[in-house]
Design a protein around this motif. Sequence first.
Motif, mmCIF file in Angstrom:
data_model
loop_
_atom_site.group_PDB
_atom_site.id
_atom_site.type_symbol
_atom_site.label_atom_id
_atom_site.label_comp_id
_atom_site.label_asym_id
_atom_site.label_seq_id
_atom_site.Cartn_x
_atom_site.Cartn_y
_atom_site.Cartn_z
ATOM 1 N N GLU A 49 36.647 -22.891 6.593
ATOM 2 C CA GLU A 49 36.967 -24.312 6.947
ATOM 3 C C GLU A 49 36.222 -25.339 5.991
ATOM 4 O O GLU A 49 36.828 -26.140 5.640
ATOM 5 N N VAL A 50 34.771 -25.718 6.034
ATOM 6 C CA VAL A 50 34.425 -26.647 5.185
ATOM 7 C C VAL A 50 33.892 -26.133 3.805
ATOM 8 O O VAL A 50 32.888 -25.241 3.945
ATOM 9 N N VAL A 51 34.303 -26.473 2.806
ATOM 10 C CA VAL A 51 33.732 -25.921 1.697
ATOM 11 C C VAL A 51 33.061 -27.137 0.922
ATOM 12 O O VAL A 51 33.557 -28.138 0.753
ATOM 13 N N LEU A 52 31.891 -26.797 0.287
ATOM 14 C CA LEU A 52 31.197 -28.035 -0.510
ATOM 15 C C LEU A 52 31.190 -27.580 -1.732
ATOM 16 O O LEU A 52 30.464 -26.438 -2.186
ATOM 17 N N ALA A 106 23.074 -29.888 10.254
ATOM 18 C CA ALA A 106 22.762 -28.507 10.102
ATOM 19 C C ALA A 106 23.967 -27.669 10.372
ATOM 20 O O ALA A 106 24.734 -28.117 11.328
ATOM 21 N N ALA A 107 24.271 -26.552 9.925
ATOM 22 C CA ALA A 107 25.026 -25.372 10.266
ATOM 23 C C ALA A 107 26.595 -26.215 9.977
ATOM 24 O O ALA A 107 27.499 -25.645 10.790
ATOM 25 N N SER A 108 26.586 -27.046 9.004
ATOM 26 C CA SER A 108 28.167 -27.712 9.007
ATOM 27 C C SER A 108 28.943 -27.050 7.790
ATOM 28 O O SER A 108 30.146 -27.735 7.857
ATOM 29 N N LEU A 109 28.366 -26.253 7.107
ATOM 30 C CA LEU A 109 29.462 -25.849 5.883
ATOM 31 C C LEU A 109 29.562 -24.342 6.091
ATOM 32 O O LEU A 109 28.776 -23.528 6.504
ATOM 33 N N VAL A 134 21.893 -26.256 6.039
ATOM 34 C CA VAL A 134 23.432 -26.828 6.214
ATOM 35 C C VAL A 134 24.634 -25.860 6.323
ATOM 36 O O VAL A 134 25.707 -25.969 6.683
ATOM 37 N N ILE A 135 24.275 -24.459 5.677
ATOM 38 C CA ILE A 135 25.275 -23.327 5.917
ATOM 39 C C ILE A 135 25.444 -22.831 7.359
ATOM 40 O O ILE A 135 24.090 -22.662 7.802
ATOM 41 N N LEU A 259 25.650 -15.129 -1.509
ATOM 42 C CA LEU A 259 24.534 -14.924 -0.285
ATOM 43 C C LEU A 259 25.125 -15.390 0.920
ATOM 44 O O LEU A 259 25.640 -16.347 1.245
ATOM 45 N N VAL A 260 24.805 -14.469 1.976
ATOM 46 C CA VAL A 260 25.360 -14.912 3.300
ATOM 47 C C VAL A 260 24.204 -15.347 4.009
ATOM 48 O O VAL A 260 23.065 -14.781 3.912
ATOM 49 N N ARG A 261 24.377 -16.419 4.766
ATOM 50 C CA ARG A 261 23.539 -17.273 5.795
ATOM 51 C C ARG A 261 23.480 -16.467 6.941
ATOM 52 O O ARG A 261 24.422 -16.094 7.568
#
Length: 261
Positions: A49-52, A106-109, A134-135, A259-261
């Motif tokens: 969805e959202v990639v930075l 927070a948690a937006s990416l 943020v992930i 890495l996985v959050r």
Amino acid sequence: MTEMTVGAVDKQALALRFGHAAQHYDRYARFQQDVGQHLLSLIPDGKHEVVLDLGCGTGFFLQSLQPLSEQLLALDLASGMLHQARQRHEQALFLCGDAEQLPLAAASLDVVFSSLAIQWCHSYTDLLAELYRVIRPGGYLVFATLCQGSLDELRRAWACLDSFDHVNYFVPEPQLRTWSEQQGFRCVHWESRKHGLQYQNLRDLLMGLKGIGASQVSGVRQGGLGGRERLRRLECAYEQQRDLSGFLPLSYEVCYGVLVR
Ligand SMILES: C[S@@+](CC[C@H](N)C(=O)[O-])C[C@H]1O[C@@H](n2cnc3c(N)ncnc32)[C@H](O)[C@@H]1O
């Protein structure tokens, strides 16, 4: 080990330096392009969805990241870099900011992609905490960074002249993995690769570093290159390392992590 990262990098000066390098950066960035291409291949399959793109520089990877994302964000400390990136790929949403204090909820990416940028941060532990914030849970951090062993030939040459730090400190790669896991990330891919560059002469080598804006040293800048005589002495010292094929070597130790959050 207590944290000993790049410490006192002056971020304003860093942003200016990268900003100034922005116009000609791509011409000198063959190594950075190779690293980023490999990193792209490590992004987990599927559309996210959202990639930075964190520390996006001139936006070289935005076109490749676009089809992998519903919404693509590109952030950099240097407005000069963002200016170039915007011209290259206007569909992304551009943000000027600091990786260690992201202007994001927070948690937006879903995915943070970051190639050869995070080694410039003050503190890996602060950075990892910020990225963990943020992930979203289940989202990914896909990064490449420089680790201990990078630029050692240059470090050795300088050490023949004086005892100042002329080359940045890079963390040992196992330490980075420990910090990532301590932060709560789960590692799904971890790899370390040595990239060896070769130059005809010291001038080209230093120009290569300057051309990508990477000639700044962390901490108190002591005894810069400083005049012809020092440069000549540095040249002599580096010559001792000329390789069998007749080139001056410069090594980069790159750590690639998913890495996985
Ligand atoms: C070597 S360039 C890499 C650019 C791009 N990722 C590439 O591989 O071509 C490093 C980039 O990181 C950016 N950078 C350095 N420190 C940063 C920070 N704290 N926050 C955001 N960007 C940063 C620099 O401005 C620069 O554009």
